[in-house]
Motif scaffolding. Structure first.
Motif, PDB file in Angstrom:
ATOM      1  N   LEU A 153       1.077  -0.947   0.121  1.00  0.00           N
ATOM      2  CA  LEU A 153       0.119   0.097  -0.370  1.00  0.00           C
ATOM      3  C   LEU A 153       0.595   1.508  -0.154  1.00  0.00           C
ATOM      4  O   LEU A 153       1.103   1.020   0.800  1.00  0.00           O
ATOM      5  CB  LEU A 153      -0.836   0.097   1.473  1.00  0.00           C
ATOM      6  CG  LEU A 153      -2.068  -1.618   1.903  1.00  0.00           C
ATOM      7  CD1 LEU A 153      -2.872  -1.162   2.491  1.00  0.00           C
ATOM      8  CD2 LEU A 153      -3.559  -1.034   0.043  1.00  0.00           C
ATOM      9  N   PRO A 154       0.673   2.126  -0.846  1.00  0.00           N
ATOM     10  CA  PRO A 154      -0.173   2.394  -1.553  1.00  0.00           C
ATOM     11  C   PRO A 154       0.298   1.275  -3.115  1.00  0.00           C
ATOM     12  O   PRO A 154       1.151   1.786  -3.497  1.00  0.00           O
ATOM     13  CB  PRO A 154      -0.949   3.521  -1.941  1.00  0.00           C
ATOM     14  CG  PRO A 154       0.143   4.241  -1.274  1.00  0.00           C
ATOM     15  CD  PRO A 154       1.625   3.962  -0.741  1.00  0.00           C
ATOM     16  N   THR A 156      -5.035   3.844  -0.930  1.00  0.00           N
ATOM     17  CA  THR A 156      -4.826   2.751  -0.732  1.00  0.00           C
ATOM     18  C   THR A 156      -3.717   2.289  -2.153  1.00  0.00           C
ATOM     19  O   THR A 156      -3.933   1.830  -2.543  1.00  0.00           O
ATOM     20  CB  THR A 156      -5.628   2.122  -0.273  1.00  0.00           C
ATOM     21  OG1 THR A 156      -7.327   1.874  -1.425  1.00  0.00           O
ATOM     22  CG2 THR A 156      -6.696   1.971   0.755  1.00  0.00           C
TER      23      THR A 156
END
Length: 157
Positions: free
Chosen positions: A126-127, A154
């Protein structure tokens, strides 16, 4: 006298959901800490071709979620999974289908990854950098963010 015709407009509640088993393959380090996860692109010729998702596929008649996931991951990416841990279920309405996604975490597998449908694969954190992300993938990224204490976006896009 004119004849009145009644037309039934289908809405999302009229469509029977298709059950889909989805594998969230996650790397773990020696201490058991969850790390990167696998995304694959949808192959050419399929709806949403080129979008990134967690791999999986439809349940066939009489299959359990784990049986379907085991079969699909072997057919699509050439691996044999160990246990699949049921995680979450999400109902998604796409223009082409209503799907009930059965997400399972998978931490162990055997075999070499082989993209048998011409798709791509990418280990992500993430992201997520891979884009575009399939709409059904976004809730999973949010759940992973919650579990991992990740704040901020995200995924890109």
């Amino acid at each position: 006298m004119s004849e009145r015709k009644s037309y039934h407009v289908m809405d999302a509640t009229d469509r029977v959901p298709v059950d889909v088993a989805v594998g969230v393959l996650i790397e773990r380090d020696e201490s058991g800490h969850e790390g990167r996860f696998l995304l694959t692109s949808r192959p050419q010729g399929k709806v949403y071709a080129g979008y990134w998702e967690f791999p999986g596929g439809k349940l066939e008649q009489g299959e359990t979620v784990e049986q379907a996931l085991r079969r699909e991951l072997h057919e699509e990416i050439g691996i044999t999974i160990a246990a699949a841990e049921p995680w979450k279920v999400e109902l998604m309405d796409y223009p082409h289908a209503r799907v009930r996604l059965h997400f399972c975490k998978v931490f162990a597998w055997e075999g070499e990854f082989e993209m048998r449908e011409g798709q791509q694969m990418a280990w992500q954190s993430l992201p997520v950098q891979a884009q575009p992300v399939l709409p059904g993938t976004i809730p999973v990224l949010q759940w992973l963010a919650q579990e991992r204490g990740h704040t901020g976006p995200t995924h890109l896009g």
